[in-house]
Write a protein that holds these residues in place. Structure first.
Motif, short mmCIF file in Angstrom:
data_model
loop_
_atom_site.label_atom_id
_atom_site.label_comp_id
_atom_site.label_asym_id
_atom_site.label_seq_id
_atom_site.Cartn_x
_atom_site.Cartn_y
_atom_site.Cartn_z
N HIS A 124 0.83 -1.21 0.00
CA HIS A 124 0.00 0.00 0.00
C HIS A 124 0.86 1.25 0.00
CE1 HIS A 124 -3.27 2.56 2.08
NE2 HIS A 124 -3.67 2.32 0.84
N TYR A 125 0.54 2.23 -0.85
CA TYR A 125 1.31 3.48 -0.84
C TYR A 125 0.53 4.63 -0.24
CZ TYR A 125 -0.35 5.97 -5.19
OH TYR A 125 -1.05 6.68 -6.14
N GLY A 126 -0.63 4.31 0.36
CA GLY A 126 -1.40 5.32 1.08
C GLY A 126 -2.16 6.25 0.17
N SER A 127 -2.28 7.49 0.59
CA SER A 127 -2.96 8.51 -0.18
C SER A 127 -2.11 8.91 -1.38
CB SER A 127 -3.23 9.73 0.70
OG SER A 127 -3.55 10.86 -0.07
N ALA A 128 -2.71 8.90 -2.57
CA ALA A 128 -1.99 9.34 -3.77
C ALA A 128 -1.59 10.81 -3.65
CB ALA A 128 -2.86 9.12 -5.01
N GLY A 129 -2.28 11.54 -2.80
CA GLY A 129 -1.99 12.95 -2.63
C GLY A 129 -0.61 13.24 -2.07
N HIS A 130 -0.01 12.28 -1.36
CA HIS A 130 1.33 12.52 -0.82
C HIS A 130 2.31 12.89 -1.94
CE1 HIS A 130 0.21 11.14 3.10
NE2 HIS A 130 0.07 9.88 2.75
N TYR A 131 2.24 12.16 -3.02
CA TYR A 131 3.22 12.29 -4.10
C TYR A 131 2.88 13.49 -4.99
CZ TYR A 131 3.25 7.82 -1.93
OH TYR A 131 3.23 6.85 -0.95
N VAL A 132 1.61 13.68 -5.21
CA VAL A 132 1.17 14.83 -6.01
C VAL A 132 1.50 16.14 -5.30
CG1 VAL A 132 -0.87 16.01 -6.92
CG2 VAL A 132 -0.58 13.53 -7.27
N TRP A 242 6.88 -11.85 -0.41
CA TRP A 242 6.27 -10.77 0.36
C TRP A 242 4.81 -10.65 -0.06
CZ3 TRP A 242 9.74 -9.87 3.90
CH2 TRP A 242 11.10 -9.95 3.59
N LYS A 243 3.93 -11.29 0.67
CA LYS A 243 2.53 -11.44 0.26
C LYS A 243 1.80 -10.12 0.10
CE LYS A 243 2.84 -15.94 0.57
NZ LYS A 243 2.85 -16.79 -0.66
N GLY A 244 2.25 -9.09 0.79
CA GLY A 244 1.55 -7.81 0.74
C GLY A 244 2.07 -6.86 -0.32
N SER A 245 2.78 -7.39 -1.33
CA SER A 245 3.43 -6.50 -2.30
C SER A 245 2.92 -6.71 -3.72
CB SER A 245 4.94 -6.70 -2.26
OG SER A 245 5.28 -8.01 -2.70
N ARG A 246 1.62 -6.79 -3.90
CA ARG A 246 1.07 -7.03 -5.23
C ARG A 246 0.70 -5.74 -5.97
NH1 ARG A 246 -4.57 -6.94 -5.53
NH2 ARG A 246 -4.47 -8.26 -7.38
N ASN A 247 1.17 -4.60 -5.48
CA ASN A 247 0.79 -3.32 -6.07
C ASN A 247 1.95 -2.65 -6.82
OD1 ASN A 247 -0.86 -3.27 -3.15
ND2 ASN A 247 -2.06 -2.85 -4.97
N GLY A 248 1.56 -1.70 -7.66
CA GLY A 248 2.51 -0.82 -8.30
C GLY A 248 2.02 0.62 -8.15
N GLY A 249 2.83 1.56 -8.57
CA GLY A 249 2.44 2.97 -8.47
C GLY A 249 3.00 3.77 -9.62
N LEU A 250 2.32 4.85 -9.96
CA LEU A 250 2.71 5.70 -11.08
C LEU A 250 2.50 7.16 -10.72
CD1 LEU A 250 3.42 5.78 -14.22
CD2 LEU A 250 0.95 5.98 -14.56
N ILE A 251 3.41 8.01 -11.17
CA ILE A 251 3.20 9.46 -11.06
C ILE A 251 3.68 10.13 -12.34
CG2 ILE A 251 5.41 9.86 -9.85
CD1 ILE A 251 3.81 12.16 -8.35
N TRP A 252 2.85 11.04 -12.86
CA TRP A 252 3.21 11.89 -13.98
C TRP A 252 3.35 13.31 -13.44
CZ3 TRP A 252 -1.31 10.00 -17.58
CH2 TRP A 252 -1.00 8.74 -18.07
N VAL A 253 4.46 13.94 -13.71
CA VAL A 253 4.74 15.28 -13.22
C VAL A 253 4.98 16.21 -14.41
CG1 VAL A 253 6.27 16.70 -11.80
CG2 VAL A 253 5.80 14.33 -11.13
N MET A 254 4.36 17.39 -14.38
CA MET A 254 4.56 18.38 -15.43
C MET A 254 4.86 19.73 -14.82
SD MET A 254 1.43 17.30 -17.98
CE MET A 254 0.36 16.90 -16.61
#
Length: 333
Positions: A124-132, A242-254
């Motif tokens: 889990h990477y939490g709230s997407a807002g952290h990175y944005v 690592w059973k809890g690691s089935r996710n990925g994440g993406l960020i586009w920055v402009m």
């Protein structure tokens, strides 16, 4: 979920960060990752995003101590270009590798106008807002989403189509004098706790909204899943360990000055936010019409000054976590 709690105590942010850091370290997380994660969770609490704040601490500490996720990962850069970076999170929680990808994407956007960061093999990477919001702090606009493969939930067998999935997603556009426009949400229009006949009735009342919701979920899941490498054999191997690691994440920055002067863009955001507040008829049950980001800014100002409102049961769960991990609670009870 993210409305202010009816029964609460006020906790200052600094001792809450200290407590979170100590709990995560005691559970086995690397010190710098623990400090970063605690800070981000408290940031969510400050903005009133209770669902992704320190109420997640017991679950995260449990995942770390049980080794559902890797507490001491070794991140690897799988691919890098002038405008993109791809990182293997090595089975860890998603926060540290995703912030690493975000910082790299920001640096690329400052030079090239656009930067893309992708992470695979994370929890889990939490709230997407952290990175944005990190990108917004550097004069950029950004979009982030977390996905999985082959679908957001491990199984949708016998689940209603209206609850197809709920990836975290965020768009953020910085302003000048008005609150920024930050849509920090998830793709499903129904929250995870909205179940039962009264919500099933919406399937006949507003089917178009639910079809849109399913579409947003599918796109978000793919962009944060297969697109960032979660369909690869490597990901199957990492998840086996690592059973809890089935996710990925993406960020586009402009860079906000990519096409028009940055000041002009910020003024455009200001004007939109102001006109929505002054011209729109509020939703039923609300006193004003605000765009996403305005309420969070108000909470952050109030909670930074007066202390964060944490629900009574939330505080109790933190006290219990401290007792379990032998971490003293650094605020008066």
């Amino acid at each position: 979920m993210n409305r202010p709690p009816a029964e609460f105590g006020r906790i200052p942010p600094d001792p809450l960060r200290t407590f979170g850091t100590q709990c995560l370290e005691r559970a086995g997380m690397l010190a710098d990752h623990a400090e970063q994660l605690a800070r981000l969770l408290v940031d969510s609490d400050l903005r009133g995003v209770r669902s992704h704040g320190t109420r997640c601490l017991p679950g995260y500490c449990g995942s770390i101590s049980s080794r559902s996720v890797n507490p001491r990962p070794e991140f690897r850069v799988l691919k890098e270009t002038d405008v993109a970076i791809h990182i293997d999170g090595d089975g860890s929680l998603g926060y540290a590798p995703m912030m690493m990808a975000t910082d790299a994407a920001i640096a690329k956007a400052r030079v090239k106008g656009v930067g893309v960061g992708a992470v695979c093999n994370i929890g889990h990477y939490g709230s997407a807002g952290h990175y944005v919001r990190r990108a917004m702090d550097e004069g950029c606009t950004a979009f982030s989403v977390q996905g999985a493969f082959p679908q957001y939930y491990r199984s949708n067998q016998d689940k209603r189509a209206a609850h197809y999935g709920n990836p975290p997603i965020c768009f953020g556009l910085p302003s000048e004098t008005e609150p920024p426009l930050v849509l920090d949400a998830a793709t499903c229009i129904l929250a995870d706790y909205q179940r039962g006949e009264e919500f099933e009735a919406l399937e006949e009342m507003i089917p178009a909204a639910l079809f849109k919701s399913m579409g947003y979920t599918a796109i978000g899941t793919l962009l944060g899943g297969a697109f960032v490498g979660m369909a690869a054999q490597l990901s199957r191997e990492v998840e086996t360990r690592w059973k809890g690691s089935r996710n990925g994440g993406l960020i586009w920055v402009m860079d906000i000055g990519l096409f028009a002067p940055a000041e002009e863009f910020r003024q455009g955001v200001d004007e939109m936010v102001r006109l929505a507040r002054e011209e729109l008829i509020p939703l039923r049950g609300y006193d004003e019409a605000t765009l996403p980001g305005a309420v969070e800014q108000r909470f952050e100002e109030e909670y930074s000054r007066d202390g964060i409102k944490l629900a009574t049961e939330h505080i109790r769960s933190l006290v219990e976590l401290g007792q379990e991990l032998d971490v003293p609670v650094p605020w008066s009870q």
